[in-house]
Design a protein around this motif. Structure first.
Motif: not given
Lengths: 277, 257, 219
Positions: C184-188, C190, C180
């Motif tokens: 911007t890896g986003g919720i995925l 995580f 991250n």
């Protein structure tokens, strides 16, 4: 019978029977030797502090200034704010998750179970990174306080849901049967009969869980929130006193958590209930 | 039975169990005061008295589950060892039955009974098991041999516990209130086993509240109060004509007068 | 970033992360158990100094926050001329914390055995060693299966402290922070790590429950 109750033995004490003369001699020698070993270990540690100069006055003198303690106290208030807020949120959320899970409504029960297990099964640090690094990517701007408090609360909520469930299970089945046979609805039975008793069972466990919450707050520096640990780090850079400061801070945390555990045991003994972990 | 119990006739024989001037304190509490007692081979001594009289403590002191402050305890004339393998060996020769049964809860009934013979006496598994099954049949719990203790009733557990002690072929058996934790309907099944044992000539010290058992089986009744042996004698004489006021009061209280 | 793009770019990191988390968990847990046994032996010994030292050990390490301990080991110890590898720092921290809780589990396991059973074993003529081997240890082990299962999960979660020091390769939590801060890896980004933990925890507790049901002692 009553005479024996005077010395109510725990297994810890019963494991070794009352020593005979030979054993008594061995215990005296063993006590002396082990005391020596413990002292020796301590001496090695103190010596290492000494030869590395960590006992120099400049590393410890600032603890005599009250500005140091005022700054740490400010940090402690920050820790307290996060811990209590997170604890309160976890209490409500944990209760909701437990109620959902025991509701008997299949899909709701399944969802609550998955959510509970998820928050119990991931590290709180990972949840903190979620609020710190991931949430902002979706344009949500959060103050540091909430970036810390929410993940700590979620992690605790998963645990508390299970604590509440254990409390509900501890309420005698006869109570539920009696209430239902009086014509109370299942929901009324839960709220009027079961929950009040369950809460009484779990109060010591809830207090004990506060220790976990306090520990989780110590990563506040990740989101730059001024808690006890973060303020200690500030002092470390200004006094260049890393070892002494971290040791004192660790000791403070240990004492806080020790006190919370003691309080939980005290309440448990007074109310005669067991602590669920 | 009774002519064997008169003290004079056996002065030449070494008692199986002998206590001489035994004293013990629990903190401020003086639980055993100058207790002296001899138990001869084949004799059944029943110890009665109000709770807190020290009778359990005395019984437990005989195999050093309780230590004593002063005095002597002799087993067949030998001083009770104070520790180590000697003590373990002596204990192996004395059976002990507890109020709470104390079966090992993680083992089957059979394993409970074979543990001592295998680990202490060094018997092979086959020998130990055949001895155990024979004893379990004798006390009437052979069918329960492969269950764990929690699956048995209290009476069955206590009978299994007796079999566990007997498997060591002890010189004497101590019973510390063996029926006090049992539901009323299970008391007799345990007492029956004990009566059988007494008839078979076992040397026994029995701490109990079961007066009918005492009258029926005892060679000698010992009455204790406040840590002292107040009086002892043949059961009929004791129950019909107690000599001390304490004994009269005690007998009145349990008869519900 | 979509799942395929995420895995295409960082798949190896996640895989390494999972293996690192598993590896550190396994190594830590072995030492946690060994040390817990040692500390418990000290705490039940008849030697007062050992008892006191064991009790103090448990109070210190069950109450100290993991981060505080890690920082002391990783950053304060070098000032005392004790320098450990980063990975070792994380493992030592986890072992110290875990063994305190492990010892508590053993203590409560021992306490579920009734004193009467020990007296009965003594009356049969079993020696101290035999009583330990045949009565105390088997019961203590069988009653601690579930608490130790939970401890294994807790040990795994504690290795997430590895994200606070520069590990190479990183463990699962560190990977999320790594990904991250680069894209911007986003919720995925995580969720992949979170599922790595949650599924492992699920498997551990499934196995633990099965074992517990087999060995549980009826009382």
């Amino acid at each position: 019978m009553s005479a024996r109750a005077v010395s109510a033995p725990s297994v810890r004490d019963a494991l070794f029977e009352a020593p005979g003369p030979r054993m008594r001699r061995k215990i005296v020698v063993g006590t002396a030797v082990s005391a020596l070993l413990v002292a020796l270990g301590l001496a090695v540690v103190v010596r290492q502090f000494y030869v590395t100069g960590q006992l120099d006055a400049r590393y410890w003198s600032f603890f005599l200034e009250w500005t140091t303690w005022r700054f740490l106290a400010q940090g402690f208030v920050g820790t307290l704010e996060v811990a209590l807020t997170a604890g309160a949120i976890a209490l409500v959320l944990g209760l909701v998750l437990m109620l959902g899970r025991t509701s008997g409504v299949r899909p709701l029960s399944a969802v609550c179970r998955v959510v509970t297990d998820f928050f119990r099964g991931v590290p709180s640090l990972l949840l903190i990174y979620f609020f710190f690094l991931v949430v902002p990517q979706y344009g949500v701007k959060m103050p540091a306080f909430w970036m810390l408090t929410l993940p700590v609360a979620l992690a605790a909520a998963g645990v508390l849901a299970e604590v509440f469930r254990a409390g509900v299970n501890a309420v005698p089945k006869g109570q539920v049967e009696a209430a239902l046979s009086l014509g109370l609805s299942p929901a009324r039975t839960m709220f009027k009969i079961v929950l009040p008793q369950a809460v009484r069972y779990v109060i010591p466990s809830l207090i004990a869980q506060l220790v976990v919450v306090v520990k989780d707050t110590t990563v506040a520096y990740v989101v730059s929130y001024p808690d006890l640990m973060q303020n200690a780090r500030v002092l470390i850079t200004s006094y260049d006193a890393l070892v002494s400061m971290y040791l004192v801070i660790a000791l403070i945390y240990i004492l806080i958590n020790y006190a919370i555990n003691k309080a939980s045991v005290y309440v448990a003994q007074r109310t005669g209930v067991k602590i669920i972990r | 039975m009774s002519q064997r119990t008169t003290e004079g006739s056996r002065s030449g024989e070494t008692p199986v169990i002998e206590l001489r001037h035994v004293e013990k304190h629990f903190g401020d509490l003086h639980v055993l005061r100058d207790v002296s007692l001899s138990v001869h081979r084949g004799e059944v001594v029943v110890v009665i008295g109000p709770s807190g009289s020290g009778k359990s403590t005395m019984c437990r002191a005989i195999n050093r589950l309780e230590t004593i402050d002063s005095g002597e305890i002799l087993i067949e004339g030998e001083p009770l060892p104070q520790e180590g393998r000697e003590l373990a060996r002596m204990r192996a020769e004395l059976g002990m039955v507890f109020q709470q049964f104390n079966l090992f809860s993680h083992m089957s009934v059979l394993d409970n009974v074979t543990l001592g013979p295998r680990d202490v006496l060094g018997l092979s598994r086959e020998e130990a098991e055949s001895r155990a099954m024979e004893l379990l049949a004798r006390v009437g719990v052979a069918e329960q041999a492969h269950k764990v203790p929690a699956q048995l009733s209290g009476g069955q557990q206590q009978r299994a516990a007796i079999a566990r002690s007997l498997a060591m072929r002890p010189k004497a058996m101590m019973f510390d209130e063996p029926t006090s934790a049992l539901d009323p309907e299970m008391i007799n099944e345990v007492l029956d086993v004990m009566v059988e044992l007494a008839r078979g000539g076992m040397t026994m010290v029995v701490v109990t509240h079961e007066m009918s058992f005492a009258r029926r089986v005892a060679d000698r009744v010992v009455f204790m109060a406040d840590g002292q042996i107040m009086e002892e004698g043949a059961p009929d004489a004791f129950f019909d004509h107690p000599r001390t006021q304490r004994a009269r009061d005690f007998l009145d209280s349990i008869r519900g007068h | 970033m979509g799942l395929s793009e995420l895995l295409g770019t960082y798949g190896q990191n996640y895989l390494d992360g999972l293996l690192t988390t598993w590896g550190m968990t396994a190594v830590s847990f072995v030492f946690v158990m060994a040390l817990a046994v040692l500390v418990t032996v000290m705490r039940v010994s008849p030697l007062a100094p050992l008892r006191a030292a064991g009790d103090l050990y448990v109070q210190v390490f069950r109450n100290i926050p993991g981060v505080a301990l890690l920082i002391i080991i990783a950053y304060a110890l070098p000032s005392l001329r004790v320098v450990l590898e980063w990975r070792t720092c994380v493992i030592v921290t986890t072992i110290l914390l875990g063994s305190a809780f492990g010892s508590e589990n053993f203590m409560s396991g021992i306490n579920t055995i009734s004193v009467g059973q020990i007296e009965a074993a003594r009356s049969l003529g079993l020696t101290f060693g035999q009583i330990l081997r045949r009565v105390v240890i088997p019961q203590a082990l069988r009653t601690t299966v579930l608490p130790m299962t939970n401890l294994l999960i807790a040990v795994m979660l504690t290795t997430a402290l590895g994200s606070q020091v520069p590990l190479d390769p990183q463990e699962l939590t560190g990977v999320v922070s790594y990904v991250n801060t680069r894209s911007t890896g986003g919720i995925l980004a995580f969720l992949i790590s979170a599922l790595g933990y949650a599924l492992t925890a699920f498997v551990i507790s499934f196995v633990g429950n099965r074992v517990d049901r087999r060995v549980r002692i009826l009382r």
